[in-house]
Design a protein around this motif. Structure first.
Motif, PDB file in Angstrom:
ATOM      1  N   ALA A   1      44.998  -3.336  38.577  1.00  0.00           N
ATOM      2  CA  ALA A   1      44.621  -2.200  38.190  1.00  0.00           C
ATOM      3  C   ALA A   1      42.944  -2.490  37.813  1.00  0.00           C
ATOM      4  CB  ALA A   1      44.849  -1.507  37.037  1.00  0.00           C
ATOM      5  N   GLY A   2      42.835  -3.362  36.710  1.00  0.00           N
ATOM      6  CA  GLY A   2      41.303  -3.840  36.370  1.00  0.00           C
ATOM      7  C   GLY A   2      40.620  -4.661  37.936  1.00  0.00           C
ATOM      8  N   HIS A   3      41.032  -5.180  38.570  1.00  0.00           N
ATOM      9  CA  HIS A   3      40.073  -5.765  40.013  1.00  0.00           C
ATOM     10  C   HIS A   3      39.916  -4.142  40.242  1.00  0.00           C
ATOM     11  CE1 HIS A   3      39.466  -8.284  43.454  1.00  0.00           C
ATOM     12  NE2 HIS A   3      40.036  -7.502  44.145  1.00  0.00           N
ATOM     13  N   LEU A   4      40.999  -3.739  40.268  1.00  0.00           N
ATOM     14  CA  LEU A   4      40.793  -2.233  41.757  1.00  0.00           C
ATOM     15  C   LEU A   4      39.522  -1.793  40.752  1.00  0.00           C
ATOM     16  CD1 LEU A   4      43.975  -0.563  42.813  1.00  0.00           C
ATOM     17  CD2 LEU A   4      42.077  -0.931  43.909  1.00  0.00           C
ATOM     18  N   ILE A   5      39.905  -1.251  39.049  1.00  0.00           N
ATOM     19  CA  ILE A   5      38.868  -0.720  38.198  1.00  0.00           C
ATOM     20  C   ILE A   5      37.170  -1.201  38.823  1.00  0.00           C
ATOM     21  CG2 ILE A   5      37.795   0.228  36.114  1.00  0.00           C
ATOM     22  CD1 ILE A   5      40.707   0.959  35.628  1.00  0.00           C
ATOM     23  N   ARG A   6      36.654  -2.245  38.539  1.00  0.00           N
ATOM     24  CA  ARG A   6      35.563  -2.871  38.893  1.00  0.00           C
ATOM     25  C   ARG A   6      34.959  -2.906  40.037  1.00  0.00           C
ATOM     26  NH1 ARG A   6      38.253  -8.681  37.860  1.00  0.00           N
ATOM     27  NH2 ARG A   6      39.410  -7.573  36.725  1.00  0.00           N
ATOM     28  N   GLU A   7      36.320  -2.927  41.765  1.00  0.00           N
ATOM     29  CA  GLU A   7      35.931  -2.910  42.908  1.00  0.00           C
ATOM     30  C   GLU A   7      35.160  -0.951  42.771  1.00  0.00           C
ATOM     31  OE1 GLU A   7      35.558  -5.414  45.268  1.00  0.00           O
ATOM     32  OE2 GLU A   7      35.894  -6.373  43.725  1.00  0.00           O
ATOM     33  N   THR A   8      35.903  -0.517  42.613  1.00  0.00           N
ATOM     34  CA  THR A   8      35.433   1.051  42.967  1.00  0.00           C
ATOM     35  C   THR A   8      35.262   1.625  42.398  1.00  0.00           C
ATOM     36  OG1 THR A   8      38.249   1.910  41.808  1.00  0.00           O
ATOM     37  CG2 THR A   8      37.717   1.061  43.994  1.00  0.00           C
TER      38      THR A   8
ATOM     39  N   ARG B   1      32.878   4.848  34.396  1.00  0.00           N
ATOM     40  CA  ARG B   1      33.115   4.545  33.603  1.00  0.00           C
ATOM     41  C   ARG B   1      32.185   5.036  32.212  1.00  0.00           C
ATOM     42  NH1 ARG B   1      30.788  -1.688  35.817  1.00  0.00           N
ATOM     43  NH2 ARG B   1      31.807  -0.997  36.963  1.00  0.00           N
ATOM     44  N   THR B   2      31.472   5.724  32.062  1.00  0.00           N
ATOM     45  CA  THR B   2      30.694   5.919  31.046  1.00  0.00           C
ATOM     46  C   THR B   2      31.676   7.188  30.308  1.00  0.00           C
ATOM     47  OG1 THR B   2      28.021   5.295  31.655  1.00  0.00           O
ATOM     48  CG2 THR B   2      28.344   7.257  29.460  1.00  0.00           C
ATOM     49  N   ARG B   3      31.437   8.177  31.241  1.00  0.00           N
ATOM     50  CA  ARG B   3      32.537   9.438  31.657  1.00  0.00           C
ATOM     51  C   ARG B   3      33.752   8.906  30.714  1.00  0.00           C
ATOM     52  NH1 ARG B   3      36.409  11.973  34.666  1.00  0.00           N
ATOM     53  NH2 ARG B   3      35.096  10.809  36.717  1.00  0.00           N
ATOM     54  N   LEU B   4      34.418   8.212  31.280  1.00  0.00           N
ATOM     55  CA  LEU B   4      36.683   7.876  30.559  1.00  0.00           C
ATOM     56  C   LEU B   4      35.560   7.213  29.155  1.00  0.00           C
ATOM     57  CD1 LEU B   4      37.808   5.867  34.246  1.00  0.00           C
ATOM     58  CD2 LEU B   4      37.838   8.150  33.243  1.00  0.00           C
ATOM     59  N   ILE B   5      35.023   6.540  29.039  1.00  0.00           N
ATOM     60  CA  ILE B   5      34.493   5.778  27.473  1.00  0.00           C
ATOM     61  C   ILE B   5      34.215   6.981  26.997  1.00  0.00           C
ATOM     62  CG2 ILE B   5      33.314   4.784  26.552  1.00  0.00           C
ATOM     63  CD1 ILE B   5      33.065   2.352  28.383  1.00  0.00           C
TER      64      ILE B   5
END
Length: 160
Positions: free
Chosen positions: A131-138, A144-148
């Motif tokens: 998941a971390g790899h996918l998140i970093r890649e995609t 990211r700002t919206r999710l935070i």
């Protein structure tokens, strides 16, 4: 004279024999009576000894029967005790085997649970890494700002 002398000798001989028989018979009779009494006493003693021997023999036979009976009882008790000990030993062995089987099953269950936990942990770690790899890649910086921002807004509701 020869006839009268022969008759006198014959009469004297008969008188002599009669006196010897009469006097000797009493003595011989007394000797025979003593001997007869001695033999009777010995017979009585032999009879008493025979009766004593029979009594002793009967006592020993009774003791032998009693000893055989007691030995039979001892053997029967020993056999019963041996059977009881055999049954007790079988029960103890069966209980021990059941206990060891339960322990082995418990160990297997614990090993399975540990293995399952290890697999789950590895799956979670892999999923998190993936998941971390996918998140970093995609994920883009805007996403990211919206999710935070969304996580910060939901935080007070989740803490309650």
């Amino acid at each position: 004279m020869s006839f009268t002398a022969d008759i006198a000798v014959a009469i004297a001989f008969v008188i002599f024999v009669a006196l010897v028989l009469w006097k000797g018979t009493a003595r011989i009779t007394a000797l025979l009576d003593r001997r007869s009494a001695e033999i009777a006493r010995q017979l009585e003693e032999a009879q008493k000894l025979r009766e004593d021997a029979q009594t002793v023999l009967a006592t020993y036979r009774r003791r032998q029967r009693d000893a055989e009976t007691e030995a039979g009882e001892i053997v029967a008790q020993a056999q019963a005790e041996a059977e009881r000990l055999r049954v007790q030993a079988e029960e103890a062995v069966t209980a021990m085997l059941e206990r060891r089987e339960r322990q082995a099953l418990d160990r297997i269950a614990q090993a399975e649970a540990r293995a399952l936990q290890d697999v789950r942990s590895m799956a979670v770690d892999l999923a998190v890494d993936a998941a971390g790899h996918l998140i970093r890649e995609t994920m883009t910086p805007e996403t990211r700002t919206r999710l935070i921002d969304d996580a910060i807004e939901e935080l007070p509701d989740r803490l309650q």
